[in-house]
Design a protein around this motif. Structure first.
Motif, PDB file in Angstrom:
ATOM      1  N   GLU A 140       0.824  -1.203   0.000  1.00 33.60           N
ATOM      2  CA  GLU A 140       0.000   0.000   0.000  1.00 33.60           C
ATOM      3  C   GLU A 140       0.861   1.258   0.000  1.00 33.60           C
ATOM      4  OE1 GLU A 140      -2.596  -0.395   3.271  1.00 33.60           O
ATOM      5  OE2 GLU A 140      -3.814  -1.956   2.340  1.00 33.60           O
ATOM      6  N   TRP A 186      -7.377  -0.501  -5.949  1.00 32.70           N
ATOM      7  CA  TRP A 186      -7.728  -0.185  -4.560  1.00 32.70           C
ATOM      8  C   TRP A 186      -7.626   1.311  -4.290  1.00 32.70           C
ATOM      9  CZ3 TRP A 186     -10.628  -3.436  -2.555  1.00 32.70           C
ATOM     10  CH2 TRP A 186     -10.410  -4.815  -2.581  1.00 32.70           C
ATOM     11  N   ARG A 236     -10.789   3.392  -2.923  1.00 29.60           N
ATOM     12  CA  ARG A 236     -10.767   4.163  -1.677  1.00 29.60           C
ATOM     13  C   ARG A 236     -11.147   5.616  -1.919  1.00 29.60           C
ATOM     14  NH1 ARG A 236      -5.969   1.178  -0.463  1.00 29.60           N
ATOM     15  NH2 ARG A 236      -4.672   2.920  -1.134  1.00 29.60           N
ATOM     16  N   SER A 265      -7.056  -5.377   1.600  1.00 32.83           N
ATOM     17  CA  SER A 265      -7.454  -3.974   1.462  1.00 32.83           C
ATOM     18  C   SER A 265      -8.951  -3.776   1.638  1.00 32.83           C
ATOM     19  CB  SER A 265      -7.023  -3.439   0.088  1.00 32.83           C
ATOM     20  OG  SER A 265      -5.617  -3.354   0.001  1.00 32.83           O
ATOM     21  N   ILE A 266      -9.724  -4.862   1.542  1.00 34.50           N
ATOM     22  CA  ILE A 266     -11.173  -4.751   1.752  1.00 34.50           C
ATOM     23  C   ILE A 266     -11.459  -4.198   3.142  1.00 34.50           C
ATOM     24  CG2 ILE A 266     -13.296  -6.098   2.050  1.00 34.50           C
ATOM     25  CD1 ILE A 266     -12.283  -7.961  -0.148  1.00 34.50           C
ATOM     26  N   LEU A 287     -11.562  -0.377   3.852  1.00 34.09           N
ATOM     27  CA  LEU A 287     -12.602   0.490   3.305  1.00 34.09           C
ATOM     28  C   LEU A 287     -13.619   0.915   4.361  1.00 34.09           C
ATOM     29  CD1 LEU A 287     -13.285  -1.362  -0.069  1.00 34.09           C
ATOM     30  CD2 LEU A 287     -11.870   0.663   0.309  1.00 34.09           C
ATOM     31  N   TYR A 347     -18.882  -4.844   2.242  1.00 27.80           N
ATOM     32  CA  TYR A 347     -18.313  -5.267   0.961  1.00 27.80           C
ATOM     33  C   TYR A 347     -18.959  -6.602   0.597  1.00 27.80           C
ATOM     34  CZ  TYR A 347     -14.603  -5.683  -2.613  1.00 27.80           C
ATOM     35  OH  TYR A 347     -13.892  -5.762  -3.793  1.00 27.80           O
TER      36      TYR A 347
END
Length: 523
Positions: free
Chosen positions: A119, A274, A278, A309-310, A313, A317
């Motif tokens: 990231e 991602w 975001r 990465s989910i 958020l 999801y």
């Protein structure tokens, strides 16, 4: 006789220690401290112990762990006849490189992907070029540490082994010195015959045998990606303009009861997706994210870290499997605290009742194809069959279903008339249409999303990269679609961002009535 025997003993004669008989002169010379056979035996023994100790030392200590870019990697050396390097990427397979000669083989085993470092690369575009340079230094540093550790282990094990066998300081020291010489010579041969160009001609094992066909011309893609990466910062900057663009649109004034849904699909392991997700979640005030599958490429365990990465958020999801997602992929998604995985089931999120089913196929080694095209009759029946299963689930739902999810649009046909909206992906091309309906049935709109990940590496095979795309859906208080925004970023590393808002004239019919294209300015 006694005197003669004593005199003979004084002359150096010896008796056999077992029988007590006097040894003949030839035998006495062979066992004497300076016998040539004994010397040869000692040399052979020292050499054998040195070689055995060196091999055992290399096997026991010839490995180190190091960071290579965002990966945690294990480097190891093993004795071998022909040298070479293996880059092991479990469980996908391995790359075999004819990198050097000599009796040592280097194995680089890539482990887990560090989500934090990944990231950081995404958030700071300039760090991508730095990471590529530092990766070379990471490998060089790791190999140097591996060489020193291997030398130390080989000598230490040899000294311990020789000490236990010979119980003699001199012979132990000789064995240790020989082990050092043999190990250093083997490593030196590998360094002297190093062929850096071998990286351009790898041989593949396992699933990676399919890599050239999937990736295409690796050199051309690498060159193109360098060009795209130079514009990555412009992409991120322009994505940040989306909120300003939306604020200027006069056609829609969302009421306080409006529910905003972000539809994404076909990420195919592209981390840039991602960043875009975001940004849109934060700036559009998204309530729910819906993913219609193919979040990975091979559905392997190492890829499962990509879905972490989910959880960042902080929004619900909802996910269904695509044909590139395995059961392990679905399980990894389900472990995220905000994720809901549907497989012929329903859920209620933010007031919306959503039904979904995963793709019946698992074909990680196949490219995507347009809906229903190129399918055998058996596969086509499977794809349509999951639509029939989901249609039965929707009809039996105690609450009316607002949205149904399938991966392949070919599965959507049986859902006509069961719910107002069906979302799909798979084709990497956005399309909105109405499903054929029987008289008296409610209209059903099919919305097929493009690839939010720009089709992954496949997106770099053409003249222009596949665009990154997603849609924001607006539902009124009755949970009917009233408008949607289509967001398109012009491919990996390109700077053009385009947003179009489409109003639904009659929400109960789900028919798009008007459109206003609003491209953001490039910078």
């Amino acid at each position: 006789m006694d005197g003669q025997r004593d005199e003979q003993h004084d002359d150096g004669d010896r008796d056999d220690p077992v029988t007590g008989d006097e040894l003949p002169r030839p035998a006495r010379s062979l066992v004497g401290p300076a016998g040539p056979l004994r010397r040869i035996g000692l040399v052979v023994a020292v050499l054998a112990v040195a070689l055995a100790g060196a091999v055992l030392g290399v096997l026991a200590g010839g490995q180190v762990s190091t960071d290579i870019g965002p990966f945690r990697a294990n480097l190891s050396i093993t004795p071998a006849r022909d040298g070479g390097t293996t880059v092991d990427i479990p469980p996908l397979g391995a790359l075999l490189l004819d990198s050097h000669d000599g009796p040592t083989h280097l194995t680089v085993r890539l482990g887990a992907l560090d989500q934090g470092r990944t990231e950081a690369l995404i958030d700071d575009p300039a760090s991508i070029s730095r990471a590529s340079q530092s990766a070379v230094e990471d490998v060089r540093s790791g190999v140097m540490r591996l060489g020193l550790r291997t030398l130390g282990a080989a000598v230490l094990v040899t000294l311990i082994l020789a000490g236990l066998i010979f119980r003699d300081v001199r012979r132990t020291a000789w064995a240790g010195g020989l082990a050092l010489l043999v190990t250093a010579g083997s490593l030196g041969t590998a360094a002297a015959t190093l062929r850096p160009q071998a990286i351009e001609e790898p041989r593949y094992e396992g699933l990676l045998v399919n890599a050239p066909a999937i990736v295409g011309d690796a050199r051309r893609i690498a060159n193109d990606y360098t060009k795209y990466a130079e514009q990555l910062q412009r992409l991120v900057g322009n994505v940040s303009q989306l909120y300003t663009t939306v604020s200027a649109l006069p056609l829609l004034e969302p009421t306080p009861g409006t529910t905003r849904v972000l539809h994404v699909s076909d990420m195919h392991l592209n981390p840039t997706g991602w960043q875009l997700i975001r940004t849109v979640v934060e700036q559009f005030g998204i309530d729910v994210v819906i993913d219609t599958g193919d979040i990975t490429d091979w559905g392997s365990e190492p890829e499962a870290s990509f879905v972490a990465s989910i959880g960042l958020l902080k929004k619900p999801y909802v996910f269904i499997r695509g044909n590139h997602d395995s059961g392990k992929t679905a399980a990894a998604v389900a472990r995220q605290p905000n994720a809901i995985v549907l497989n012929n089931s329903t859920t209620n999120v933010a007031g919306l009742t959503i039904a979904g089913i995963g793709d019946p196929r698992f074909t990680p080694d196949k490219n995507t194809s347009p809906a229903g095209s190129g399918l055998t009759q058996q596969v086509a029946d499977q794809v349509i069959g999951v639509g029939d299963q989901l249609a039965a689930t929707v009809r039996n739902s105690p609450r009316p279903v607002n949205i149904a999810l399938v991966h392949d649009p070919a599965s959507a046909g049986p859902l006509a008339g069961t719910c107002p909206l069906v979302l799909a992906g798979h084709t990497h091309a956005r399309q909105v249409s109405k499903l054929p309906q029987a008289p008296g049935q409610q209209p059903t709109t099919l919305m097929v999303e493009g690839s939010t990940g720009g089709a992954g590496l496949r997106g770099l095979e053409g003249e222009k990269p596949t665009p990154l795309s997603m849609s924001v859906l607006y539902f009124d208080q009755q949970k009917m679609l009233q408008a949607y925004d289509t967001i398109t970023v012009g491919g990996t590393g390109q700077a053009q961002v385009n947003l179009e808002r489409r109003l639904v004239e009659n929400p109960t019919a789900g028919v798009p009535a008007s459109a206003t294209p609003t491209p953001t300015p490039t910078r």
